[in-house]
Structures are given as structure tokens and as C-alpha cells.
Design an enzyme around this catalytic site. Structure first.
Site, PDB file in Angstrom:
ATOM      1  N   LYS A   1       0.950  -1.237   0.029  1.00 17.23           N
ATOM      2  CA  LYS A   1      -0.080  -0.064  -0.082  1.00 17.23           C
ATOM      3  C   LYS A   1       0.977   1.187   0.035  1.00 17.23           C
ATOM      4  CE  LYS A   1      -4.014   2.120   2.457  1.00 17.23           C
ATOM      5  NZ  LYS A   1      -4.727   2.042   3.794  1.00 17.23           N
TER       6      LYS A   1
ATOM      7  N   SER B   1      -9.749   1.927   2.640  1.00 18.98           N
ATOM      8  CA  SER B   1      -8.974   2.765   1.657  1.00 18.98           C
ATOM      9  C   SER B   1      -7.683   1.982   0.911  1.00 18.98           C
ATOM     10  CB  SER B   1      -8.157   3.905   2.601  1.00 18.98           C
ATOM     11  OG  SER B   1      -7.279   3.206   3.570  1.00 18.98           O
TER      12      SER B   1
ATOM     13  N   SER C   1     -10.178  -0.094   6.966  1.00 16.59           N
ATOM     14  CA  SER C   1      -9.736  -0.106   5.472  1.00 16.59           C
ATOM     15  C   SER C   1      -9.008  -1.485   5.102  1.00 16.59           C
ATOM     16  CB  SER C   1      -8.600   0.991   5.582  1.00 16.59           C
ATOM     17  OG  SER C   1      -9.111   2.487   5.286  1.00 16.59           O
TER      18      SER C   1
HETATM   19  N1  GLN Z   1     -13.296   4.510   5.850  1.00 16.75           N
HETATM   20  C1  GLN Z   1     -12.902   5.074   7.193  1.00 16.75           C
HETATM   21  C2  GLN Z   1     -12.543   6.432   6.874  1.00 16.75           C
HETATM   22  O1  GLN Z   1     -12.478   6.911   6.134  1.00 16.75           O
HETATM   23  C3  GLN Z   1     -11.612   4.111   7.651  1.00 16.75           C
HETATM   24  C4  GLN Z   1     -10.407   4.301   6.832  1.00 16.75           C
HETATM   25  C5  GLN Z   1      -9.266   3.606   7.332  1.00 16.75           C
HETATM   26  O2  GLN Z   1      -9.354   2.639   8.146  1.00 16.75           O
HETATM   27  N2  GLN Z   1      -8.023   4.102   6.906  1.00 16.75           N
HETATM   28  O3  GLN Z   1     -12.012   7.022   7.908  1.00 16.75           O
END
Ligand code: GLN
Length: 497
Positions: free
Chosen positions: A81, A161, A185
């Protein structure tokens, strides 16, 4: 063990066996993945491809294998990532503000992987600063999921994400990938992409060298095609690290060893608050099915209560932006990253660099975070959120007096079409109702593919464990995986695209 004829169809475990026993060279295996990555460019899963480096690493691995010097991930190609700093390789966090950032250091987790012999195929696309659930906030454009609904050409999101990692794993562009999970995410994109993802206990993996989003919630973890592969990769990623004071000095167990122990005698908790109004009936049906699968294998299923669940999402959306607003203050256009041209003075430089460098979701989080931390609002929002966080964590402690692991849906629904939810941030935030609780409590959570919707899109189940009990989570995950026998794969339409 009969190996698939195409090496990109190997699991990580199969590839490990094949490479170390010289059935295939790392060079040949890596070459096949490099080609798959190139062919899959229509998915936009990678921000940076590092094919030359991958092939060099593979050749070096083959030389070690020839000498019998084989490390746990020797010669196995992975995707990383783009939130993990990689020395000498651009690391963007999906943001314009870091679009020219080449770190002079390597994150501890990725270093652990290279020390174990793994090969880097490239850096995967992601929501900007890991803020999002669909990969649509990336400065580098959305990732298209390899999955499509039955009889439809609509482009679907891979979740977020860690959307590029999920898409790469689902489309067999790598053996496995790294992800990070602040509120879901790893698990949400894994679930909607038909792959496995585990967010370990807070402190299990070092956060050093991972671009920070919300430091008290962020954790790195593996994204894989099987539960066994997640066990293998987590073992290699996890370590205590003097450079991260929140990493924990506990031995890293051999997660793979206990995987097939079965669930006989284990108590599986079903938290009744995870039944949400308006969720598609398929989600509830799959959840009940999951409980039945475990019962049939000898587990005891018990109902438990996590009474503060309804406060988890609002609590998360105060704590995470608060920490993000502080972490993102370092991007000022002076020390590194995007720098605006033609600034009149230093204030103008800060404002223009940040204005140009951040996308709208990141700006929204910085505004919310700054607001909830400002004097006069701190007590009303931030302090109350911290108190709720304690209550949410306590709910889990109490539930775990009655059970060994919790079973819940991973997401409130399957993948949606690109563009479908971008106009309404709150509907986007709702994707994480079942996952944010786990980050707030610091616990391990695993998403396992468990079935398809009537429309042919993947759905996952989530297992939540006690702190540092990834072993049980993976073991129960393996039992769900066995019962679900999820063998569906996306059609490789992008090859013709
Ligand atoms: N979707 C969640 C957010 O937008 C979690 C994102 C994540 O785990 N990095 O904050």
C-alpha cells in the site's frame, strides 16, 4: 499438492513451497506477476510499479535459494500500500501533497518483509491519506474493482482505503499485499473484494514509517486470498520496534501452526447490536449461515451485547479527524511535499500549498478535527468521544467473558458503483459501522469471504478477537473459510479492456 497451471493463481503458501523447492524460480514467478500488473492497468490498482526492482530482488532470491539460504518469504512477490514509506521509491499516500515524496527510509513493516525475502512489485493505490471506503478520494484516480455485478458492465469500487491492495489480491496481480486499517480499511475492501484481511491488535505491527492518519487507531495488516496466507504474512509483518513506542514486546506466535485446530468447544459470540435496520436481508442471512457453519463444526454460539455500538461511528468521526488534523499539520510545503508557486509570503505559501495539495475529503477531516479540538468545543466533542471510546472498549471486555471470539458481518452491503456514494459523505462513512468499533477498542479483526449476493458480488464475515489473540481469530476464520468454500473469481475482463 497439485499446483495451479498459472503461477499467478498460486496462493502465498503454494508459491512458498514451489519457490523453495525450486519447482519455479522466483524470477519466473515474479515475471508472471509483473506481466499481470501491466495487463491490469485499466484497474488503476498501482500508483507506482517497481518491475525492475522486483526482477532484481527475484534474481537475488534465486541466488540465495541456490545456496540453500531460504528465508520465510523468499522470492515471493507482494504489493505494498502506498502509505508505507519505501526507501528510494516514491510514496504518495494517495495525495497530491506527497506526489513527489521519495522517502529516505523504509517503514519497519516493509523492512520486515524484505528481511524475510519478499519481492516488491509496486505501490498500490489508496484513498488519500487512507480517508475513504471506496478508493475514490485518491489523487491518482479511483481503483476499479475486478468484480462486476452479474450481467452488468458498471465499474464497481474495490472498497477502501486499501482499494489498490484489495483489487490486486482479488485480480491475482500479486501473491498478497499489505494494507492499513484505521476504521476498516483492510477489512472492508477485503470483504467487498472477496479476499481475506486482518487488522491485528493495536501494537502488534510497528507504525514506524507508515504515513500517519489517526495514530491511536492505525494498524498495518495483511490482505490475502486465503486465511493461511494471512497467517503467514502477519507473522512476517509483526514485530516490536524501538522506533514505535506503541508497538508491543510480545513474542509473535506461529499463526499458521494452530490454523487447523478447529472450533470444537469454542464459544462464538453474536452481538445483537450488529443487526442494523435497512441492511440487505442477504447480510443477515449470511451472518446466520456463518453461525450455523461454526455450530456444525462443534462451536457453541452465544448471544452477547455490545450496548455502546451505536455510538461507535460518531465517536470514530471525532477521534480520527482530531488526530488527523494534528498529524497532517506537518504538510506545509516547506519541509517536503508539494510546494505552491508564486507565494507572496510564508502564510500564503502554507495556505496555497495545503489548498492545492489536499483533496476535499482530507480538507473536510482537517476542518472537523480542528473544530472538535478547539477551545469551547473540546469538552463537548473530543473529551466525550474519548469517554465513549472507553465504554466501547469495556463492552468488548465484558462480552469476552462469555465468548472466545465474536462473529459479525464485515460490511453493511456489497461493493457499489463508482460515483454512487461520493455526493454523500455520511452514506460513505456508514460502510464502516461494523469495523470502527474494533479499532476504537484496539482489538484484532478478520474479514473472510463468505458468499455472493444474488447479483454476484462478494460478501464477507468478520471475526473479532481478544487483544493479541490473532491465533484464535485466524483459526475460527479458517473454519468459516472451509465451510464457505468461496471459490468465485472475477472474470478477467480488463485483459481485453
Ligand atoms: N473509511 C474509514 C475512514 O474513512 C476508515 C479508513 C481507514 O481505516 N483508513 O476514515
Amino acid at each position: 499438492m497439485a499446483l495451479p497451471s498459472n503461477p499467478t493463481d498460486f496462493t502465498l503458501a503454494e508459491a512458498r513451497e514451489a519457490v523453495s523447492s525450486k519447482k519455479i524460480s522466483s524470477r519466473e514467478l515474479t515475471g508472471a506477476f509483473v506481466k499481470a500488473v501491466e495487463t491490469a492497468r485499466p484497474l488503476n490498482a498501482f500508483v507506482t510499479e517497481t518491475s525492475d526492482r522486483a526482477l532484481d530482488m527475484a534474481v537475488a532470491s534465486d541466488a540465495r535459494i541456490a545456496k540453500g539460504d531460504i528465508r520465510p518469504l523468499e522470492g515471493l512477490p507482494l504489493a505494498i500500500k502506498d502509505l508505507f514509506c519505501t526507501k528510494g521509491v516514491r510514496t504518495t499516500a494517495g495525495s497530491n501533497i506527497l506526489s513527489n515524496f521519495v522517502p529516505p527510509y523504509e517503514s519497519t513493516v516493509s523492512q520486515n518483509l524484505w528481511d524475510a525475502g519478499a519481492v516488491m512489485l509496486g505501490k498500490t493505490n489508496m484513498d488519500e491519506f487512507a480517508m475513504g471506503s471506496s478508493n475514490e478520494t485518491s489523487y491518482f484516480g479511483p481503483v476499479t474493482s475486478p468484480w462486476r455485478a452479474r450481467a452488468s458492465n458498471a465499474k464497481m469500487v474495490p472498497g477502501g482505503s486499501s482499494g489498490g491492495s484489495a483489487a490486486s489480491v482479488a485480480a491475482n496481480l500479486c501473491l498478497a499485499a499489505t494494507g492499513t486499517d484505521t476504521g476498516g480499511s483492510i477489512r472492508q475492501p477485503a470483504a467487498v473484494s472477496g479476499t481475506v484481511g486482518i487488522k491485528p491488535t493495536y501494537g502488534r505491527c510497528s507504525r514506524w514509517g507508515i504515513v500517519a492518519f489517526a495514530s491511536s487507531l492505525d494498524q498495518a495488516g495483511p490482505m490475502t486470498r486465503t486465511v493461511r496466507d494471512a497467517a503467514i504474512l502477519l507473522k512476517a509483518m509483526a514485530s516490536v520496534d524501538p522506533k514505535d513506542s506503541t508497538s508491543v514486546d510480545m513474542p509473535v506466535p506461529d499463526y499458521e501452526a494452530g490454523l487447523e485446530a478447529g472450533v470444537k468447544g469454542l464459544r462464538i459470540g453474536i452481538p445483537k447490536e450488529y443487526r442494523v435496520d435497512g441492511a440487505p436481508p442477504e447480510i443477515d442471512a449470511l451472518w446466520s449461515q456463518g453461525a450455523e457453519w461454526l455450530k456444525a463444526q462443534g462451536a457453541e454460539v452465544v448471544e452477547v451485547s455490545l450496548p455502546h455500538t451505536k455510538y461507535a461511528l460518531p465517536t470514530y468521526y471525532i477521534v480520527a479527524p482530531a488526530e488527523a488534523s494534528s498529524n497532517l499539520a506537518r504538510y506545509d510545503g516547506v519541509r517536503y511535499g508539494h510546494r505552491a508557486k508564486n507565494a507572496r509570503d510564508i502564510i500564503d505559501l502554507y495556505e496555497k500549498s495545503r489548498g492545492e495539495g489536499f483533496g476535499s475529503e482530507v480538507k473536510r477531516r482537517i476542518l472537523i478535527g480542528t473544530y472538535v479540538l478547539s477551545s469551547g468545543y473540546y469538552d463537548a466533542y473530543y473529551l466525550r468521544a474519548q469517554k465513549l471510546r472507553t465504554l466501547i472498549a469495556r463492552d468488548f471486555t465484558q462480552a469476552f467473558q462469555k465468548c472466545d471470539v465474536l462473529l459479525t458481518p464485515a460490511t453493511p452491503g456489497p461493493a457499489f458503483a463508482i460515483g454512487e456514494k461520493t455526493a454523500d459523505p455520511v452514506s460513505m462513512y456508514l460502510n464502516d459501522v461494523f469495523t470502527v468499533t474494533v479499532n476504537l477498542a484496539g482489538l484484532p479483526g478478520l474479514a473472510v469471504p463468505a458468499g455472493l449476493t444474488a447479483g454476484g458480488l462478494p460478501l464477507g464475515l468478520q471475526l473479532i478477537g481478544k487483544a493479541f489473540d490473532e491465533t484464535t481469530v485466524l483459526r475460527v476464520g479458517r473454519a468459516v473459510e472451509t465451510a464457505a468454500n468461496f471459490t468465485a473469481k472475477p472474470e478477467r475482463w480488463w485483459r481485453a479492456a
